[in-house]
Design an enzyme around this catalytic site. Structure first.
Site, PDB file in Angstrom:
ATOM      1  N   HIS A 236       0.796  -1.219   0.000  1.00  0.00           N
ATOM      2  CA  HIS A 236       0.000   0.000   0.000  1.00  0.00           C
ATOM      3  C   HIS A 236       0.841   1.288   0.000  1.00  0.00           C
ATOM      4  O   HIS A 236       0.796   2.072  -0.943  1.00  0.00           O
ATOM      5  CB  HIS A 236      -0.898   0.036   1.250  1.00  0.00           C
ATOM      6  CG  HIS A 236      -1.823  -1.132   1.408  1.00  0.00           C
ATOM      7  ND1 HIS A 236      -2.922  -1.338   0.601  1.00  0.00           N
ATOM      8  CD2 HIS A 236      -1.815  -2.134   2.299  1.00  0.00           C
ATOM      9  CE1 HIS A 236      -3.547  -2.435   0.999  1.00  0.00           C
ATOM     10  NE2 HIS A 236      -2.909  -2.941   2.036  1.00  0.00           N
TER      11      HIS A 236
HETATM   12  O1  RIB Z   1      -5.124   0.006   4.612  1.00  0.00           O
HETATM   13  C1  RIB Z   1      -3.730   0.016   4.430  1.00  0.00           C
HETATM   14  C2  RIB Z   1      -3.100   1.094   5.245  1.00  0.00           C
HETATM   15  O2  RIB Z   1      -3.336   0.871   6.632  1.00  0.00           O
HETATM   16  C3  RIB Z   1      -1.571   1.129   5.113  1.00  0.00           C
HETATM   17  O3  RIB Z   1      -1.102   2.433   5.342  1.00  0.00           O
HETATM   18  C4  RIB Z   1      -1.133   0.219   6.210  1.00  0.00           C
HETATM   19  O4  RIB Z   1       0.209   0.491   6.624  1.00  0.00           O
HETATM   20  C5  RIB Z   1      -2.104   0.594   7.290  1.00  0.00           C
HETATM   21  O5  RIB Z   1      -1.615   1.775   7.919  1.00  0.00           O
END
Ligand code: RIB
Ligand code: CA
Length: 307
Positions: A236
């Site tokens: 992500h």
């Molecule tokens: O949903 C994914 C996000 O939430 C990313 O930033 C992961 O590190 C968590 O913080």
């Protein structure tokens, strides 16, 4: 000229790779790293950020921030990131946090830096929101806000909501109301950045540096997601950083977006309206597509350049 940025994060297995990518990229000048509780409690995410910064030999100051959301109680995500936030991967301990709490440091840098700053938010947005809500006039010193946050369809922490938006929806709403350009890397974008065993192996083959190997070990600790047939896990947070470095790897679309602040099952849901059906004017930009091979090549190249 490098883009001056502040990175607010909750390391976090994917935050770890995002921080290393940022430290390895001359296109960015990372003025500060600020840390919140999120994937794990602040008692883990802060030392994780310090350890990653030290591993990369980065002089970037790391500041402690919020250990809970603006409203409600803190809830973490050990299922993906492990109890320690880095999937059990042990890094050499970093130094001490720099003096100053996150929101104060963000405001101080916005006030003092000669040019507007880019705020990169890859965790719950509490620190960024407190900074902008307590000194709204500083919004004019914000060039743009780039977030890994939100989802256009299903969530990943509830059926409706993505984790960062769900963790502190009021904070996200404050950022949307700041009147500055907001760019979203949503779950639909990050789903195109699937870390697979083959991609980890390709990274490992690029060198023997501690940062590269740590990134591989950390990513290898993330359980493959059933949402993707257990083929791998979405990477992500580096998507938000990579857009600033190589925007050509992405396509974008203007969009109106609102966040559900209600107490019910939809809390933290992000309501993106790319087609303008709500009649709301676009208040954000959504990253729509990613050149995944180009993204992983960028990451491999930059991680291999680190110590
Ligand atoms: O949903 C994914 C996000 O939430 C990313 O930033 C992961 O590190 C968590 O913080
Ligand atoms: Ca994160």
């Amino acid at each position: 000229m490098p883009i001056p940025v502040i990175i607010d994060c909750d390391p976090g297995t994917d935050d770890a790779v995002a921080l290393l990518l940022a430290f390895a990229s001359p296109e960015l000048s990372v003025l500060a790293v600020t840390v919140a509780g999120g994937n794990a409690g602040l008692h883990c995410t802060l030392p994780n950020a310090l350890a990653l910064t030290a591993l990369a030999n980065s002089p970037t100051p790391v500041h402690a921030g919020a250990d809970r959301p603006l409203l409600g109680r803190f809830r973490s995500e050990p299922g993906v990131h492990g109890d320690d936030g880095l999937g059990g991967v042990k890094l050499p301990p970093g130094g001490q946090p720099a003096p100053g709490l996150a929101a104060d440091v963000i405001r101080s840098l916005l006030r003092s830096h000669p040019e507007p700053l880019t705020l990169i938010g890859i965790g719950p947005a509490t620190n960024l929101a407190i900074a902008l809500a307590t000194e709204p006039a500083l919004a004019k010193k914000v060039a743009r806000i780039v977030l890994m946050s939100g989802s256009r369809e299903a969530g990943n922490v509830t059926p409706e909501a993505e984790f960062n938006a769900w963790s502190d929806p009021e904070a996200l709403s404050i950022l949307l109301d700041a009147g500055r350009p907001v760019v979203f890397a949503t779950l639909e974008l990050t789903a195109q950045a699937l870390v697979t065993p083959a991609r980890i192996a390709a990274w490992r083959a690029r060198g023997s540096g501690s940062c590269l190997q740590a990134a591989c070990d950390i990513q290898a600790s993330v359980p493959p997601s059933p949402r993707f047939g257990r083929r791998g896990a979405p990477l992500h947070d580096p998507c938000a950083v990579a857009w600033l470095i190589r925007p050509d790897l992405f396509t974008v679309r203007p969009c109106s977006v609102r966040v559900d602040l209600g107490p019910g099952p939809g809390r933290g849901r992000t309501l993106f309206d790319p087609g303008g059906r709500t009649g709301d004017p676009p208040n954000a930009t959504v990253l729509e597509t990613l050149d995944a091979d180009g993204f992983f090549e960028l990451l491999g190249q930059r991680l291999a350049n680190l110590p």
